[in-house]
Design an enzyme around this catalytic site. Structure first.
Site, PDB file in Angstrom:
ATOM      1  CE1 TYR A   1      12.305  32.619   0.346  1.00  0.00           C
ATOM      2  CE2 TYR A   1      12.515  30.228   0.445  1.00  0.00           C
ATOM      3  CZ  TYR A   1      12.209  31.390  -0.257  1.00  0.00           C
ATOM      4  OH  TYR A   1      11.812  31.292  -1.563  1.00  0.00           O
TER       5      TYR A   1
ATOM      6  CE  LYS B   1      -0.332  -0.103   5.050  1.00  0.00           C
ATOM      7  NZ  LYS B   1      -1.206  -0.087   6.225  1.00  0.00           N
TER       8      LYS B   1
END
Length: 824
Positions: free
Chosen positions: A719, A491
């Site tokens: 940043y 999965k």
């Protein structure tokens, strides 16, 4: 049937091919199969399958040759079976006897690291003028060595074989198989230390390969090796001549110095072999050591220094693995562009046949060089191999293969004189929706073809080691036992690794079930050729049509879902062919599943609707990974058994029962029942932490250095100016960010990556597409590879850094990060 006695019989065979894997039959009528019973596999189970395929010679082990097998094989009037105590030892003895027939120089290589590189480079450096037989890839095990030496033929003038061991006494069986006349001991390191009492014992065991060599080449800088050669090897090999090399301080017969320059390294040798200087583009210590082993051997073997230098400049890093990657136009590429020989071609074709992603199979093949066979003999064999593996299209490149075009009976075939001609004129769009094996000898530079037809990716790649995945599968198989089925969970894109590729491998290795979370995951697997039973954990009414169409098996976990499924099945005209279901009981997870109060209702519904067939009943242990929850796990198991008994009582037949996940397989083997569900453990993470060392890392996330900047103390990076440089620093920008799955929590020094042997911390905030690291203490250039997680940076440690679990990191790797699957 001809049956040969069970006390070490002499095996006499005219077979040209040895089989140890029932799935890799190419020429059954010319093959002998050695059935090996190991901890995790039993080759005896596949004797009937091989007989039906045309194999007529078998070696079996007395202890595993059961009465039922004896009765079944008694009807094989045209077969010959040897009964032995150990198939592996019988295989080694058969090949050792064959080895005695050849009186040619044979090089045996042992050591902790570098064996395969030294072997491959020697083949490259010696091939002009020598017809060499060598170990394919890294075939150096108890089985790999005899399979390699079996290829020795009258056309060969030199053999080069590597031998690896993981515990004491293994080398004594490999020495008679290789019977080397010349030895190379590469180095000693920590690999397989667990299998030996001490490092000295490991050296002694490896030296067993050289007990009869005439000459041994080794690096004298490794004092432990030098001492053991004097103390252990010389007394048992009185005629041994050693040729040592090393630094000026080691007292070696050949003194070696390395002088790094801007774009090359100068290797200087002085001493027994004369004074020589060589230049190479390699700069790392491991490559320089491996190359020096080769140079010393070549000089002693009689190759002149000028020729050696010319050939050194043609050396390239060795890629000893098959890589599976996405190609253009919805194709898949199997990249084996490094070399091309018959055994390597057979191995690559076997790997191709395992893949189910595309039905059409194309092979781009160069001339097969240095076999010693006539072109007609050689390409008849190649043609048979391609036909046996049902290749739809052949693209031959080279004058030899083009000249034998008439021998190939393949529906689509075309030939080109050389690689450049192919690249100029071949219509690449015709490779759409196909599996393409690219298999070429090095002079043909097939890497140009791979570069042209692979899907372009940015610098970040998740590499999936298929050998490691199989190792982990086998580890859990040994824990579960041979009588217990395995459901492998694929999965969430196989935990981020790649669903269809992983599923194809699991199907090849005969797992019993696959598990997915949603119907579309199961549909995708079916569309990519997966035929294994597939359980869908979150089946819903809108997806029932697809479940029926693609023969998926829904998990039924609530009254609503069961009611919907019963109504849906009863509406079908062929309700008797409804896919079976899997009933989930909630014994404590409190997520999905029937609770105890539902059991009577559930039993009544099943009793009144016999069209509903049940494949399995299962539950999920809540705290299998932690000992503190042991008592609760026992209560869950007991409640589960009570629920199963009630349901099976009304069904009138037994169903598969399973409650263990990866952690449970390790901690509660007594609860393994009929099947276990293998999830995160398959991908290299042992959830309990008890046996992590037994697993191998499956995924390695790699990126590249995009740029390097040199900043002064006090400047900032990224940043919000979060990254403050507190020293004069070299800052590298990497081609990975949080959109690729590198979590923002790893910024500002929390995370570290591996750069050419040095751990380097992040600096500043992680950006969407980029990450900055401090490489002040590393040797690095723009374009260099960086390991984000893998063996060097364990994903378990990375997860702890940001207070999460490996599952989240794996499943969070973005789609734009290309997956490359490889097999050594």
């Amino acid at each position: 049937m001809s049956l040969t006695g069970n006390i070490s019989p002499i095996i006499t065979t005219q077979a040209a091919y040895i089989l140890t894997d029932s799935r890799q039959v190419s020429f059954p009528g010319q093959s002998i199969f050695f059935a090996i019973k190991g901890e995790r596999h039993d080759g005896h189970l596949f004797l009937p399958e091989l007989y039906d395929a045309g194999v007529r010679e078998f070696v079996v082990e007395e202890a595993a040759f059961s009465e039922s097998l004896r009765k079944a094989t008694a009807e094989w009037t045209d077969a010959k079976i040897w009964i032995v105590s150990s198939s592996i030892r019988a295989l080694q003895q058969l090949v050792a006897d064959k080895r005695k027939e050849y009186n040619i120089p044979v090089v045996g290589i042992a050591g902790s690291n570098g064996k395969t590189i030294v072997k491959e480079w020697l083949v490259q450096l010696l091939t002009p003028g020598k017809r060499i037989v060598a170990s394919p890839k890294s075939y150096n095990s108890q089985i790999g060595v005899p399979l390699s030496v079996w290829n020795l033929g009258k056309e060969h003038t030199l053999g080069i074989f590597e031998a690896g061991i993981s515990k004491a006494h293994e080398m004594e069986y490999l020495q008679p198989v290789i019977q080397p006349t010349i030895g190379i001991f590469t180095n000693i390191g920590p690999a397989h230390d667990d299998g030996f009492r001490s490092r000295k014992q490991k050296i002694t065991e490896k030296l067993r390969l050289f007990t009869k060599v005439k000459k041994l080449i080794y690096r004298k800088d490794y004092n432990e090796i030098d001492e053991e050669i004097s103390l252990i090897l010389r007394p048992v090999n009185a005629f041994l001549e050693t040729l040592s090399w090393g630094s000026n301080y080691s007292g070696a017969q050949v003194q070696v110095t390395y002088t790094p320059q801007k774009d090359k390294t100068v290797i200087s040798l002085k001493g027994k072999l004369g004074d020589h200087t060589f230049e190479t583009g390699f700069r790392d210590d491991a490559s320089l050591e491996n190359l020096t082993h080769c140079i010393v051997f070549l000089l002693d073997f009689g190759l002149d220094a000028r020729t050696i230098q010319e050939r050194i400049l043609l050396l390239k890093p060795v890629s000893m693995r098959l890589e599976l990657k996405e190609g253009i136009n919805h194709s898949y590429i199997i990249d084996d562009a490094y070399n091309n020989d018959l055994q390597g071609l057979s191995m690559a074709l076997n790997f191709l046949s395992q893949q189910e992603q595309r039905q059409k199979k194309t092979v781009i093949l160069s001339d097969v060089l240095q076999t010693g066979q006539t072109p007609a003999e050689l390409y008849k064999m190649v043609s048979r191999l391609l036909t046996e593996k049902e290749i739809h299209r052949l693209i031959g490149i080279g004058q030899q293969i083009s000249g034998q075009a008439a021998l190939f009976n393949i529906a689509e075939q075309e030939f080109y004189e050389d690689t450049d001609t192919f690249l100029r004129s071949f219509p690449l769009h015709t490779l759409a929706d196909t599996l393409v094996l690219v298999k070429g000898a090095r002079p043909f530079s097939f890497e140009k073809i791979v570069h042209r037809i692979q899907q372009k990716a940015h610098g970040t790649v998740l590499e999936i080691n298929l050998d490691a995945l199989v190792h982990n599968l086998n580890f859990y198989r040994s824990k579960a036992g041979q009588g217990t089925k395995i459901m492998a969970m694929v999965k969430a894109f196989a935990y981020g690794t790649g669903s269809s590729e992983v599923a194809a491998l699991l199907q090849y290795h005969r797992v019993d079930y696959l598990g997915v979370a949603y119907t579309d995951e199961g549909v995708m697997l079916r569309q990519n050729g997966i035929t294994l039973p597939i359980m869908v954990m979150n089946a819903t009414l809108p997806t029932f049509d697809l479940i029926w169409q693609y023969k998926l098996e829904p998990e039924i976990y609530s009254r609503r879902i069961l009611t919907d499924w019963i109504a849906y099945v009863n509406k079908q005209t062929d309700s008797a062919s409804a896919p079976p279901v899997h009933l989930k009981l909630d014994t404590g997870m409190h997520r999905l599943g029937f609770v105890k109060d539902d059991y009577e209702w559930l039993a009544a519904q099943l009793q009144s609707n016999p069209a509903i067939k049940v494949a399995s009943i299962f539950s999920h242990l809540v705290g299998a990974d932690e000992g503190v929850h042991n008592e609760f796990s026992r209560q869950q198991y007991q409640q589960f058994i009570e629920g199963v008994a009630l349901v099976e009582g009304v069904l009138g037949y037994e169903v598969l029962k399973h409650i263990l996940n990866s952690a449970g397989i390790v901690r509660f083997p007594e609860y393994r029942l009929d099947m276990v569900r293998l999830g995160i453990g398959l991908y290299g993470v042992e959830a309990t932490g008890q046996e992590q060392r037994a697993l191998q890392s499956v995924g390695t996330l790699k990126t590249i250095v995009s740029q390097i900047k040199y900043l002064s103390s006090g400047e900032t990076v990224g940043y919000s100016r979060k990254g403050v440089v507190d020293h004069d620093a070299a800052i590298a920008t990497l081609a990975i960010g949080y959109a690729d799955g590198y979590d923002r929590g790893l910024g500002n020094g929390a995370g570290q990556v591996w750069v050419n042997g040095t751990l380097c911390p992040t600096i500043g905030n992680i950006c969407m597409d980029m990450t900055m690291i401090d490489v002040t203490n590393a040797q690095v250039e723009e374009g260099d590879e960086v390991i984000v997680f893998g063996k060097e940076v364990p994903i378990t440690e990375l997860a702890k850094t940001i207070n999460t679990i490996p599952y989240e990191i794996l499943t969070g790797i973005g789609d734009r990060v290309k997956r490359v699957f490889f097999k050594e």
